[in-house]
Write a protein that holds these residues in place. Structure first.
Motif, mmCIF file in Angstrom:
data_model
loop_
_atom_site.group_PDB
_atom_site.id
_atom_site.type_symbol
_atom_site.label_atom_id
_atom_site.label_comp_id
_atom_site.label_asym_id
_atom_site.label_seq_id
_atom_site.Cartn_x
_atom_site.Cartn_y
_atom_site.Cartn_z
ATOM 1 N N LEU A 19 -59.318 -80.226 91.431
ATOM 2 C CA LEU A 19 -59.467 -79.779 90.148
ATOM 3 C C LEU A 19 -58.400 -79.956 89.278
ATOM 4 C CD1 LEU A 19 -62.053 -76.598 91.086
ATOM 5 C CD2 LEU A 19 -62.853 -78.858 89.998
ATOM 6 N N ALA A 20 -57.176 -79.663 90.030
ATOM 7 C CA ALA A 20 -55.981 -79.604 89.012
ATOM 8 C C ALA A 20 -55.775 -80.833 88.653
ATOM 9 C CB ALA A 20 -54.929 -78.997 89.819
ATOM 10 N N VAL A 21 -56.079 -81.827 89.706
ATOM 11 C CA VAL A 21 -55.763 -83.500 89.480
ATOM 12 C C VAL A 21 -56.735 -83.754 88.079
ATOM 13 C CG1 VAL A 21 -55.977 -85.776 90.124
ATOM 14 C CG2 VAL A 21 -54.878 -83.930 91.569
ATOM 15 N N VAL A 22 -57.888 -83.382 88.249
ATOM 16 C CA VAL A 22 -59.043 -83.704 87.129
ATOM 17 C C VAL A 22 -58.553 -83.033 85.908
ATOM 18 C CG1 VAL A 22 -61.386 -83.266 86.560
ATOM 19 C CG2 VAL A 22 -60.906 -84.161 88.792
ATOM 20 N N ALA A 23 -57.962 -81.925 85.935
ATOM 21 C CA ALA A 23 -57.722 -81.284 84.565
ATOM 22 C C ALA A 23 -56.416 -81.937 84.141
ATOM 23 C CB ALA A 23 -57.458 -79.797 84.941
ATOM 24 N N ALA A 24 -55.520 -82.264 84.727
ATOM 25 C CA ALA A 24 -54.448 -82.976 84.375
ATOM 26 C C ALA A 24 -54.651 -84.103 83.700
ATOM 27 C CB ALA A 24 -53.385 -83.268 85.534
ATOM 28 N N ARG A 25 -55.480 -84.873 84.233
ATOM 29 C CA ARG A 25 -56.186 -86.324 83.906
ATOM 30 C C ARG A 25 -56.622 -86.016 82.646
ATOM 31 N NH1 ARG A 25 -59.031 -88.959 88.117
ATOM 32 N NH2 ARG A 25 -57.007 -89.329 89.283
ATOM 33 N N GLN A 26 -57.739 -85.030 82.330
ATOM 34 C CA GLN A 26 -58.224 -84.853 81.099
ATOM 35 C C GLN A 26 -57.558 -84.443 80.121
ATOM 36 O OE1 GLN A 26 -61.197 -81.724 82.484
ATOM 37 N NE2 GLN A 26 -62.929 -83.504 82.837
ATOM 38 N N ARG A 27 -56.314 -83.745 80.381
ATOM 39 C CA ARG A 27 -55.383 -83.287 79.423
ATOM 40 C C ARG A 27 -54.626 -84.466 78.830
ATOM 41 N NH1 ARG A 27 -54.523 -79.095 82.815
ATOM 42 N NH2 ARG A 27 -52.622 -79.896 83.624
ATOM 43 N N ARG A 28 -54.310 -85.586 79.707
ATOM 44 C CA ARG A 28 -53.578 -86.962 79.484
ATOM 45 C C ARG A 28 -54.469 -87.377 78.654
ATOM 46 N NH1 ARG A 28 -51.667 -86.573 84.905
ATOM 47 N NH2 ARG A 28 -53.215 -88.215 85.615
ATOM 48 N N SER A 29 -55.741 -87.635 78.927
ATOM 49 C CA SER A 29 -56.558 -88.510 78.317
ATOM 50 C C SER A 29 -56.876 -87.757 76.917
ATOM 51 C CB SER A 29 -58.052 -88.553 78.911
ATOM 52 O OG SER A 29 -58.229 -89.224 80.172
ATOM 53 N N ALA A 30 -56.871 -86.627 76.664
ATOM 54 C CA ALA A 30 -57.171 -85.905 75.380
ATOM 55 C C ALA A 30 -55.986 -86.049 74.557
ATOM 56 C CB ALA A 30 -57.443 -84.387 75.640
ATOM 57 N N ALA A 31 -54.811 -86.069 74.933
ATOM 58 C CA ALA A 31 -53.466 -86.365 74.316
ATOM 59 C C ALA A 31 -53.454 -87.665 73.830
ATOM 60 C CB ALA A 31 -52.372 -86.082 75.188
ATOM 61 N N LEU A 32 -53.837 -88.652 74.660
ATOM 62 C CA LEU A 32 -53.875 -90.011 74.156
ATOM 63 C C LEU A 32 -54.845 -90.408 73.290
ATOM 64 C CD1 LEU A 32 -53.515 -92.189 77.722
ATOM 65 C CD2 LEU A 32 -51.887 -92.083 75.629
ATOM 66 N N ARG A 51 -59.261 -95.844 82.773
ATOM 67 C CA ARG A 51 -57.952 -95.814 83.418
ATOM 68 C C ARG A 51 -57.109 -96.742 83.098
ATOM 69 N NH1 ARG A 51 -58.593 -93.102 89.566
ATOM 70 N NH2 ARG A 51 -59.998 -91.527 89.074
ATOM 71 N N ALA A 52 -57.682 -97.979 83.260
ATOM 72 C CA ALA A 52 -57.041 -99.180 82.680
ATOM 73 C C ALA A 52 -56.350 -99.099 81.209
ATOM 74 C CB ALA A 52 -57.578 -100.382 82.882
ATOM 75 N N ALA A 53 -57.380 -98.979 80.569
ATOM 76 C CA ALA A 53 -56.989 -98.704 79.037
ATOM 77 C C ALA A 53 -55.954 -97.787 78.647
ATOM 78 C CB ALA A 53 -58.190 -98.286 78.222
ATOM 79 N N GLU A 54 -56.364 -96.482 79.395
ATOM 80 C CA GLU A 54 -55.117 -95.306 79.012
ATOM 81 C C GLU A 54 -53.734 -95.956 79.767
ATOM 82 O OE1 GLU A 54 -56.633 -91.811 80.830
ATOM 83 O OE2 GLU A 54 -58.107 -91.432 79.118
ATOM 84 N N ALA A 55 -53.698 -96.610 80.875
ATOM 85 C CA ALA A 55 -52.395 -97.007 81.265
ATOM 86 C C ALA A 55 -51.823 -98.096 80.278
ATOM 87 C CB ALA A 55 -52.657 -97.925 82.795
ATOM 88 N N GLU A 56 -52.679 -98.725 79.727
ATOM 89 C CA GLU A 56 -52.168 -99.742 78.868
ATOM 90 C C GLU A 56 -51.539 -98.860 77.576
ATOM 91 O OE1 GLU A 56 -51.740 -102.539 75.541
ATOM 92 O OE2 GLU A 56 -53.397 -101.229 75.544
ATOM 93 N N LEU A 57 -52.166 -98.027 77.110
ATOM 94 C CA LEU A 57 -51.704 -97.198 76.166
ATOM 95 C C LEU A 57 -50.250 -96.443 76.478
ATOM 96 C CD1 LEU A 57 -54.967 -95.605 74.713
ATOM 97 C CD2 LEU A 57 -53.604 -97.552 73.543
ATOM 98 N N ARG A 58 -50.430 -96.013 77.566
ATOM 99 C CA ARG A 58 -49.261 -95.248 77.889
ATOM 100 C C ARG A 58 -47.934 -96.285 78.074
ATOM 101 N NH1 ARG A 58 -52.645 -92.187 81.287
ATOM 102 N NH2 ARG A 58 -52.207 -93.528 82.991
ATOM 103 N N GLU A 59 -48.378 -97.499 78.493
ATOM 104 C CA GLU A 59 -47.149 -98.605 78.623
ATOM 105 C C GLU A 59 -46.909 -99.002 76.933
ATOM 106 O OE1 GLU A 59 -44.561 -101.646 79.619
ATOM 107 O OE2 GLU A 59 -45.325 -99.902 80.516
ATOM 108 N N ARG A 60 -47.794 -98.981 75.867
ATOM 109 C CA ARG A 60 -47.238 -99.045 74.490
ATOM 110 C C ARG A 60 -46.371 -98.104 74.188
ATOM 111 N NH1 ARG A 60 -52.698 -100.255 71.017
ATOM 112 N NH2 ARG A 60 -53.812 -101.359 72.635
#
Length: 202
Positions: A19-32, A51-60
């Motif tokens: 649940l903690a991992v899911v919540a952290a992932r959701q927070r990162r997604s919301a921030a992006l 996931r791939a799209a978010e990884a690409e945005l973080r790379e930007r």
């Protein structure tokens, strides 16, 4: 302690960690999503893999953090604004040339600000970190500019492209879009009631 108790504890720990991992992932997604806005949706739609799209945005974001971007001095901003006014006025007589010039002027401003200028897609990706709401305008306008040089763009396409270039140009300059106009004599940015060429005349 009984074995079943240890098993139950282990299951509870795994669930909590999950649940903690899911919540952290959701927070990162919301921030992006909040940072990139429509560009987030575009990235997800183009990859069909969140996931791939978010990884690409973080790379930007990572690549962008390595840039040394700068604000333009007032005199330089006024000069660019004066050049834009000339391009807009030129559109009525020579729309293709005006759009090509607009592309070149936006390129010059980006270069002066410190963006790496080479591959267009890389340019657009890096600009999207600071200007996510208008980067798609840049992509559209650049596409029209390429079609225009092959004589495959209508006057309405060219007008639309010029307006879209202006949206990014004003953000790069740090001037509201409705205030991208200058006094041709003093070359000082004007923020009063002086009118530029109305959009409907473009």
């Amino acid at each position: 302690m009984a074995t079943w108790v240890w098993i139950l504890i282990a299951i509870v720990v795994v669930v909590i960690v999950g649940l903690a991992v899911v919540a952290a992932r959701q927070r990162r997604s919301a921030a992006l999503r909040e940072r990139f806005g429509p560009e987030y949706d575009r990235a997800v739609a183009s990859t069909e893999d969140r996931r791939a799209a978010e990884a690409e945005l973080r790379e930007r974001e990572r690549q962008h953090s390595l840039l040394e971007l700068k604000e333009l001095p007032e005199a330089e901003r006024a000069r660019y604004a004066h050049d834009w006014q000339g391009i807009q006025e030129h559109f009525i007589d020579e729309p293709v040339e005006a759009v090509v010039s607009a592309d070149g002027l936006v390129y010059s401003v980006m270069e002066a600000r410190g963006y790496p200028m080479g591959d267009f897609d890389t340019q657009a990706d890096l600009v999207s970190v600071d200007h996510p709401a208008v980067v798609d305008n840049y992509r559209f306008a650049h596409g029209v500019r390429e079609r225009a040089q092959a004589q495959q763009a209508s006057t309405e396409d060219l007008r639309d492209a010029l307006l879209r270039y202006r949206s990014l140009f004003s953000e790069l300059l740090g001037v509201p879009e409705d205030q991208v106009r200058v006094n041709a004599t003093s070359r000082r940015t004007v923020t009063g009631n002086e009118e530029d060429v109305p959009d409907e005349q473009l």
